[in-house]
Design a protein around this motif. Structure first.
Motif, PDB file in Angstrom:
ATOM      1  N   TYR A  64       0.820  -1.208   0.000  1.00 12.91           N
ATOM      2  CA  TYR A  64       0.000   0.000   0.000  1.00 12.91           C
ATOM      3  C   TYR A  64       0.857   1.263   0.000  1.00 12.91           C
ATOM      4  O   TYR A  64       0.545   2.238  -0.669  1.00 12.91           O
ATOM      5  N   PHE A  65       1.951   1.250   0.752  1.00  8.34           N
ATOM      6  CA  PHE A  65       2.788   2.430   0.881  1.00  8.34           C
ATOM      7  C   PHE A  65       3.936   2.476  -0.118  1.00  8.34           C
ATOM      8  O   PHE A  65       4.914   3.184   0.084  1.00  8.34           O
ATOM      9  N   GLY A  66       3.841   1.709  -1.187  1.00  7.13           N
ATOM     10  CA  GLY A  66       4.813   1.841  -2.265  1.00  7.13           C
ATOM     11  C   GLY A  66       5.909   0.808  -2.280  1.00  7.13           C
ATOM     12  O   GLY A  66       7.048   1.133  -2.598  1.00  7.13           O
ATOM     13  N   ASP A  67       5.564  -0.422  -1.945  1.00  3.49           N
ATOM     14  CA  ASP A  67       6.520  -1.524  -1.990  1.00  3.49           C
ATOM     15  C   ASP A  67       7.777  -1.267  -1.161  1.00  3.49           C
ATOM     16  O   ASP A  67       8.895  -1.464  -1.624  1.00  3.49           O
ATOM     17  N   ILE A  68       7.583  -0.813   0.064  1.00  7.74           N
ATOM     18  CA  ILE A  68       8.715  -0.665   0.976  1.00  7.74           C
ATOM     19  C   ILE A  68       9.190  -2.056   1.405  1.00  7.74           C
ATOM     20  O   ILE A  68       8.445  -3.031   1.308  1.00  7.74           O
ATOM     21  N   ASN A  69      10.411  -2.148   1.822  1.00 13.22           N
ATOM     22  CA  ASN A  69      10.970  -3.428   2.253  1.00 13.22           C
ATOM     23  C   ASN A  69      10.790  -3.599   3.745  1.00 13.22           C
ATOM     24  O   ASN A  69      11.074  -2.687   4.522  1.00 13.22           O
ATOM     25  N   ILE A  70      10.317  -4.781   4.137  1.00 15.15           N
ATOM     26  CA  ILE A  70      10.135  -5.087   5.555  1.00 15.15           C
ATOM     27  C   ILE A  70      11.002  -6.290   5.898  1.00 15.15           C
ATOM     28  O   ILE A  70      10.926  -7.325   5.243  1.00 15.15           O
ATOM     29  N   GLU A  71      11.824  -6.110   6.917  1.00 17.88           N
ATOM     30  CA  GLU A  71      12.701  -7.177   7.386  1.00 17.88           C
ATOM     31  C   GLU A  71      12.248  -7.587   8.782  1.00 17.88           C
ATOM     32  O   GLU A  71      11.913  -6.743   9.595  1.00 17.88           O
ATOM     33  N   VAL A  72      12.240  -8.891   9.042  1.00 18.04           N
ATOM     34  CA  VAL A  72      11.963  -9.405  10.378  1.00 18.04           C
ATOM     35  C   VAL A  72      13.280  -9.924  10.930  1.00 18.04           C
ATOM     36  O   VAL A  72      13.948 -10.746  10.303  1.00 18.04           O
ATOM     37  N   VAL A  73      13.655  -9.405  12.089  1.00 16.94           N
ATOM     38  CA  VAL A  73      14.840  -9.874  12.791  1.00 16.94           C
ATOM     39  C   VAL A  73      14.343 -10.469  14.102  1.00 16.94           C
ATOM     40  O   VAL A  73      13.765  -9.773  14.925  1.00 16.94           O
ATOM     41  N   GLU A  74      14.549 -11.777  14.237  1.00 19.07           N
ATOM     42  CA  GLU A  74      14.010 -12.495  15.385  1.00 19.07           C
ATOM     43  C   GLU A  74      15.145 -13.078  16.222  1.00 19.07           C
ATOM     44  O   GLU A  74      16.042 -13.741  15.695  1.00 19.07           O
ATOM     45  N   LEU A  75      15.091 -12.803  17.528  1.00 16.77           N
ATOM     46  CA  LEU A  75      15.994 -13.446  18.475  1.00 16.77           C
ATOM     47  C   LEU A  75      15.338 -14.751  18.902  1.00 16.77           C
ATOM     48  O   LEU A  75      14.233 -14.746  19.455  1.00 16.77           O
ATOM     49  N   ILE A  76      15.995 -15.862  18.612  1.00 14.21           N
ATOM     50  CA  ILE A  76      15.461 -17.172  18.972  1.00 14.21           C
ATOM     51  C   ILE A  76      16.099 -17.555  20.297  1.00 14.21           C
ATOM     52  O   ILE A  76      17.318 -17.706  20.399  1.00 14.21           O
ATOM     53  N   LYS A  77      15.247 -17.687  21.310  1.00 16.53           N
ATOM     54  CA  LYS A  77      15.703 -17.907  22.683  1.00 16.53           C
ATOM     55  C   LYS A  77      15.891 -19.395  22.955  1.00 16.53           C
ATOM     56  O   LYS A  77      15.032 -20.052  23.508  1.00 16.53           O
ATOM     57  N   THR A  78      17.017 -19.909  22.537  1.00 16.42           N
ATOM     58  CA  THR A  78      17.376 -21.295  22.788  1.00 16.42           C
ATOM     59  C   THR A  78      18.624 -21.309  23.661  1.00 16.42           C
ATOM     60  O   THR A  78      19.157 -20.251  23.999  1.00 16.42           O
ATOM     61  N   LYS A  79      19.105 -22.511  24.011  1.00 13.76           N
ATOM     62  CA  LYS A  79      20.319 -22.591  24.839  1.00 13.76           C
ATOM     63  C   LYS A  79      21.458 -21.794  24.210  1.00 13.76           C
ATOM     64  O   LYS A  79      22.212 -21.113  24.890  1.00 13.76           O
ATOM     65  N   VAL A  80      21.581 -21.922  22.909  1.00  8.79           N
ATOM     66  CA  VAL A  80      22.523 -21.095  22.153  1.00  8.79           C
ATOM     67  C   VAL A  80      21.665 -20.166  21.294  1.00  8.79           C
ATOM     68  O   VAL A  80      21.134 -20.577  20.255  1.00  8.79           O
ATOM     69  N   PRO A  81      21.462 -18.919  21.746  1.00 14.08           N
ATOM     70  CA  PRO A  81      20.582 -18.005  21.008  1.00 14.08           C
ATOM     71  C   PRO A  81      21.024 -17.833  19.548  1.00 14.08           C
ATOM     72  O   PRO A  81      22.216 -17.868  19.248  1.00 14.08           O
ATOM     73  N   LYS A  82      20.023 -17.684  18.697  1.00 15.30           N
ATOM     74  CA  LYS A  82      20.267 -17.490  17.270  1.00 15.30           C
ATOM     75  C   LYS A  82      19.472 -16.276  16.801  1.00 15.30           C
ATOM     76  O   LYS A  82      18.541 -15.842  17.469  1.00 15.30           O
ATOM     77  N   ILE A  83      19.820 -15.805  15.642  1.00  9.98           N
ATOM     78  CA  ILE A  83      19.091 -14.715  14.994  1.00  9.98           C
ATOM     79  C   ILE A  83      18.536 -15.247  13.679  1.00  9.98           C
ATOM     80  O   ILE A  83      19.265 -15.877  12.901  1.00  9.98           O
ATOM     81  N   GLN A  84      17.255 -15.013  13.447  1.00 14.36           N
ATOM     82  CA  GLN A  84      16.649 -15.314  12.146  1.00 14.36           C
ATOM     83  C   GLN A  84      16.360 -13.981  11.480  1.00 14.36           C
ATOM     84  O   GLN A  84      15.801 -13.077  12.097  1.00 14.36           O
ATOM     85  N   HIS A  85      16.749 -13.846  10.237  1.00 15.78           N
ATOM     86  CA  HIS A  85      16.540 -12.609   9.488  1.00 15.78           C
ATOM     87  C   HIS A  85      15.844 -12.966   8.181  1.00 15.78           C
ATOM     88  O   HIS A  85      16.376 -13.740   7.385  1.00 15.78           O
ATOM     89  N   VAL A  86      14.633 -12.446   7.990  1.00 11.33           N
ATOM     90  CA  VAL A  86      13.872 -12.736   6.770  1.00 11.33           C
ATOM     91  C   VAL A  86      13.264 -11.447   6.224  1.00 11.33           C
ATOM     92  O   VAL A  86      13.011 -10.502   6.970  1.00 11.33           O
ATOM     93  N   ALA A  87      13.046 -11.446   4.931  1.00 11.53           N
ATOM     94  CA  ALA A  87      12.380 -10.322   4.275  1.00 11.53           C
ATOM     95  C   ALA A  87      10.924 -10.701   4.017  1.00 11.53           C
ATOM     96  O   ALA A  87      10.633 -11.828   3.611  1.00 11.53           O
TER      97      ALA A  87
END
Length: 147
Positions: free
Chosen positions: A67-90
């Protein structure tokens, strides 16, 4: 550039063309200087491809991006596991997701307007205009505890 960036987007039923009386109001977590939007999340596990596709909140963001002109949206997720990880998706804006989201939002909005909606108390109860109907007597208890 900004945090908690509010957006207002009309809800238009894709089947009838009817515009609902109230817009979809949402907030993006971060707006970067290049115009991209970043959503920060925490979870116990990574989002699957299916979850990324059918999550109503993400569908709202993808529809807003279109709606706002095809802006890019990124999701950055902290995965709370014994060894924390980061998931990054568009989250890419696409027509099919926008149609699905607008259809769902139209049905939800019609239900709210007719008084038929499931109670869903959460952290935003204090500012929700449907608080009394949703919480019923519990709203009085929450108010008494806050006082």
């Amino acid at each position: 550039v900004e945090t908690e960036v509010r957006f207002d987007m009309p809800i238009v039923d894709p089947d009838t063309g009817e515009t609902m009386p109230r817009p979809c109001i949402g907030y993006f977590d971060l707006e970067l200087s290049n115009g991209n939007i970043v959503e920060l999340k925490t979870a116990a596990k990574s989002y699957s491809a299916t979850e990324l596709r059918v999550n109503l909140q993400f569908a709202a963001y993808r529809t807003a991006a279109r709606y706002f002109g095809d802006i890019n949206i990124e999701v950055v997720e902290l995965i709370k596991t014994k060894v924390p990880k980061i998931q990054h998706v568009a989250l890419h804006a696409d027509r099919d997701t926008a149609i699905w989201f607008m259809r769902a939002a139209s049905v939800i909005e019609r239900g709210i307007l007719s008084g038929i909606y499931p109670p869903s108390p959460g952290p935003m109860c204090g500012s929700c205009e449907y608080r009394g109907a949703c919480l019923g007597v519990a709203a009085e208890i929450v108010d008494a505890e806050a006082a």
